[in-house]
Design an enzyme around this catalytic site. Structure first.
Site, PDB file in Angstrom:
ATOM      1  N   THR A  13       0.839  -1.199   0.000  1.00  0.00           N
ATOM      2  CA  THR A  13       0.000   0.000   0.000  1.00  0.00           C
ATOM      3  C   THR A  13       0.874   1.249   0.000  1.00  0.00           C
ATOM      4  OG1 THR A  13      -0.213   0.223   2.409  1.00  0.00           O
ATOM      5  CG2 THR A  13      -1.768  -1.257   1.292  1.00  0.00           C
ATOM      6  N   GLY A  14       0.335   2.333  -0.516  1.00  0.00           N
ATOM      7  CA  GLY A  14       1.093   3.587  -0.555  1.00  0.00           C
ATOM      8  C   GLY A  14       2.380   3.448  -1.329  1.00  0.00           C
ATOM      9  N   SER A  15       2.306   2.794  -2.497  1.00  0.00           N
ATOM     10  CA  SER A  15       3.537   2.472  -3.226  1.00  0.00           C
ATOM     11  C   SER A  15       3.714   3.288  -4.495  1.00  0.00           C
ATOM     12  CB  SER A  15       3.575   0.973  -3.555  1.00  0.00           C
ATOM     13  OG  SER A  15       2.323   0.496  -4.013  1.00  0.00           O
ATOM     14  N   SER A  17       5.105   6.164  -4.594  1.00  0.00           N
ATOM     15  CA  SER A  17       6.349   6.923  -4.483  1.00  0.00           C
ATOM     16  C   SER A  17       7.058   6.509  -3.195  1.00  0.00           C
ATOM     17  CB  SER A  17       6.075   8.435  -4.463  1.00  0.00           C
ATOM     18  OG  SER A  17       5.276   8.778  -3.344  1.00  0.00           O
ATOM     19  N   GLY A  18       8.226   7.092  -2.960  1.00  0.00           N
ATOM     20  CA  GLY A  18       8.937   6.927  -1.698  1.00  0.00           C
ATOM     21  C   GLY A  18       9.301   5.497  -1.345  1.00  0.00           C
ATOM     22  N   ILE A  19       9.214   5.184  -0.052  1.00  0.00           N
ATOM     23  CA  ILE A  19       9.583   3.861   0.445  1.00  0.00           C
ATOM     24  C   ILE A  19       8.727   2.786  -0.198  1.00  0.00           C
ATOM     25  CG2 ILE A  19       9.580   2.390   2.497  1.00  0.00           C
ATOM     26  CD1 ILE A  19      10.371   4.868   4.135  1.00  0.00           C
ATOM     27  N   GLY A  20       7.446   3.063  -0.370  1.00  0.00           N
ATOM     28  CA  GLY A  20       6.552   2.066  -0.950  1.00  0.00           C
ATOM     29  C   GLY A  20       6.949   1.665  -2.357  1.00  0.00           C
ATOM     30  N   SER A 141       7.999   3.586  12.833  1.00  0.00           N
ATOM     31  CA  SER A 141       8.995   4.654  12.713  1.00  0.00           C
ATOM     32  C   SER A 141       9.793   4.705  14.002  1.00  0.00           C
ATOM     33  CB  SER A 141       8.303   6.004  12.486  1.00  0.00           C
ATOM     34  OG  SER A 141       9.189   7.087  12.682  1.00  0.00           O
ATOM     35  N   TYR A 154       1.806  12.259  14.824  1.00  0.00           N
ATOM     36  CA  TYR A 154       2.448  11.244  13.981  1.00  0.00           C
ATOM     37  C   TYR A 154       3.112  10.171  14.851  1.00  0.00           C
ATOM     38  CZ  TYR A 154       6.041   9.210  10.932  1.00  0.00           C
ATOM     39  OH  TYR A 154       6.866   8.352  10.238  1.00  0.00           O
TER      40      TYR A 154
END
Length: 262
Positions: A13-15, A17-20, A141, A154
């Site tokens: 999920t959330g892939s 951009s970035g880490i995903g 995190s 957060y």
């Protein structure tokens, strides 16, 4: 190293951009089939286009704060086959003073950062237990164990992810199914880059100066004294998801910011 992921089906999920996206890329390099996800059709289409030369990748957009859209993503992934690995990566961050955080701010962060993982895991954990195989990775995190005063909301959601991970792992006892969490430190993603660009504009200072002094001023305990790169986090995610002996654990990749031997 062969991690045994060839032809496995992975949902990240959330892939977009970035880490995903980096994680999806590494899974494809390992021979897995990957379902990517983003908030918009355009984001997903661009991600699929970028990654398709590496292997079999499909994608679907959806707002995972909407249970119906979360269910639709789960159904789309299941249409591709039995999901072997779920990476609950979607999440947001922001800097805001504690006394200015509204109830709506808190609920939005919990809905995106925690409940998105709950919604997806509620579908796939029972399916994995029924099949007797599978792996779930929850993105936490270093802020989950070292709360940040400028991002209390957060930080609390990331602490919740640690509790969610261990609680879900307890449900797998005696089975080959595993649930683990990953704790990245400050990572140089597109979102972080945009944050520093905005900060530089606000302070009317060169962005390189602000980034260069960040670890001395804000994260002096960091042992690597630099930002973690998305592909570094991605490789840990992929490795831990394939490990048959790790379960219920919180794996740190925060550059030594947390001054602890455990």
């Amino acid at each position: 190293m062969d991690l045994g992921l060839k032809d496995k089906l992975v949902l990240v999920t959330g892939s977009g951009s970035g880490i995903g996206k980096a994680t999806a890329r590494v899974y494809l390099e390992e021979g897995a089939r990957v379902v990517v996800h983003g908030l918009t059709d355009a984001e997903v289409a661009a991600c699929v286009s970028d990654l398709s030369p590496l292997g079999e990748v499909t994608g679907k957009a959806g707002d995972l704060t909407d249970p119906a859209e979360a269910d639709a993503l789960a159904a789309f992934a299941q249409d591709q086959g039995e999901v072997d690995v779920l990476v609950n990566n979607v999440g947001i961050f922001s800097v805001k003073p504690f006394d200015e955080l509204t109830d709506a701010d808190w609920m939005r962060f919990f809905d995106i950062n925690v409940m998105s993982a709950v919604r997806m895991s509620r579908v796939f954990l029972p399916a994995m237990l029924k099949r007797g195989q599978g792996s779930i990775i929850n993105m936490a995190s270093e802020a989950g164990v070292k709360p940040l005063p400028q991002m209390v909301h957060y930080s609390v959601t990331k602490t919740a992810m640690l509790g969610l991970t261990r609680g879900m792992a307890e449900l797998t006892k005696g089975t080959p199914v595993r649930v683990n969490s990953i704790l990245p430190g400050p990572t140089w993603t597109e979102g972080v880059e945009a944050y520093f660009d905005g900060l530089a504009e606000q302070k009317d200072e060169p962005v390189d100066d602000i980034v260069g002094g960040y670890f001395k001023s804000d994260e002096p305990t960091s042992l690597i004294q630099r930002f973690v790169q998305p592909d570094e986090v991605a490789r840990m995610i992929v490795t831990i998801s394939a490990s048959t002996a790790s379960n219920g654990a919180a794996h740190r990749i925060e550059g030594g910011i947390v001054r602890s031997i455990l």
